[in-house]
Design an enzyme around this catalytic site. Structure first.
Site, PDB file in Angstrom:
ATOM      1  N   HIS A   1       7.281  -7.140 -27.558  1.00 33.67           N
ATOM      2  CA  HIS A   1       6.098  -7.049 -28.409  1.00 33.67           C
ATOM      3  C   HIS A   1       5.071  -8.139 -28.108  1.00 33.67           C
ATOM      4  CE1 HIS A   1       7.535 -10.473 -30.860  1.00 33.67           C
ATOM      5  NE2 HIS A   1       8.725  -9.963 -30.621  1.00 33.67           N
ATOM      6  N   ASP A   2       3.807  -7.747 -28.133  1.00 34.28           N
ATOM      7  CA  ASP A   2       2.665  -8.663 -28.041  1.00 34.28           C
ATOM      8  C   ASP A   2       2.517  -9.336 -26.682  1.00 34.28           C
ATOM      9  OD1 ASP A   2       1.955  -8.385 -30.942  1.00 34.28           O
ATOM     10  OD2 ASP A   2       3.917  -9.320 -31.181  1.00 34.28           O
TER      11      ASP A   2
ATOM     12  N   GLY B   1       8.889 -11.800 -26.389  1.00 27.91           N
ATOM     13  CA  GLY B   1       7.651 -11.553 -27.107  1.00 27.91           C
ATOM     14  C   GLY B   1       6.572 -12.585 -26.846  1.00 27.91           C
TER      15      GLY B   1
END
Length: 264
Positions: A121-122, A139
């Site tokens: 994520h991200d 992440g």
């Protein structure tokens, strides 16, 4: 019309441009948008608020846009955005972002992503990168343009990898990798600069000389990071053709988290 295999499951609300090809047993969810010329192999899963640009090649068993593995994720409509002309090989997994990280996981253009690569994520990956087999990002990782990650490279969360950097096979990254630097080890250490890669990308002798001088300031003179930045900024009068390269390094170093630091 898009060429969708009869055994694929494409939600009627998904937006597929003309000339998209979808292989058998692939599943595409309702919030997915796919640009023209993209080819998706069999047995892929593409879900979430995922946008895929033009002329990508996605091989079998790839998973895109599923919920992040962050325990704080609570079902918010975060995104995965993939640019154009990327190659994504088998069993790669790229997740949507989280609210805490800005909400978007992003892969740029013209990237070559080999089998089993992972974008958590991200993460933000630039353009023209190469991820060898099993390169894995935790992440919030950022990867600059033209970076190369060797096979089985593992990157800790929030680490940044600068443009034109390169990691050797099985490197383990806990700190930022400045632009142009080659690293190797567990944990990774700086070994040299990516001189051969720079030459292949058209860097002339003056620009290569400036990169060598930056390497010397960072790793060969026993300077603190602040002192090294001053030495790097002083290169501009002697290497005017490398002004962009010096600025790239200076700006990257300005964003280093003091608690994390750079690879040494």
């Amino acid at each position: 019309m898009a060429r969708i295999h009869p055994n694929a499951l494409v939600h009627p609300h998904a937006e597929l441009d003309d000339d998209v090809e979808v292989g058998p047993y692939t599943i595409i969810g309702p919030h997915v948008r796919i640009g023209a010329g993209t080819r998706i192999g069999p047995h892929c899963v593409i879900e979430g608020h995922t946008t895929i640009g033009r002329n990508n090649r996605i091989y079998p068993f790839v998973s895109l846009g599923l919920a992040s593995q962050d325990k704080k994720y609570a079902g918010e409509p975060c995104q995965l955005i993939i640019g154009e002309r990327n190659t994504i090989r088998e069993y790669s997994t790229y997740h949507i972002g989280t609210v805490q990280g800005g909400g978007i996981t992003r892969l740029g253009d013209d990237n070559w992503m080999m089998a089993y690569t992972h974008l958590a994520h991200d993460c933000v990956v630039g353009n023209h990168t190469i991820f060898a087999n099993n390169a894995q990002l935790a992440g919030h990782v950022q990867v600059g343009d033209w970076a190369i990650l060797g096979g089985f490279t593992v990157v800790h969360q929030f680490v940044r990898i600068g443009a034109h950097a390169m990691t050797a096979m099985c490197s383990l990254l806990f700190a930022d990798v400045p632009p142009f630097v080659m690293v190797q080890g567990q944990p990774a250490r700086a070994r040299s600069m990516n001189f051969e890669g720079l030459r292949r990308r058209g860097f002339d002798n003056e620009r290569i000389a400036a990169v060598k001088a930056m390497h010397k300031a960072l790793y060969r003179e026993g300077l603190t990071l602040a002192q090294a930045v001053e030495r790097i900024e002083a290169l501009l009068p002697r290497h005017p053709q490398a002004a962009g390269d010096v600025a790239l390094m200076r700006d990257f170093l300005a964003g280093v988290n003091p608690q994390r630091g750079i690879v040494r």
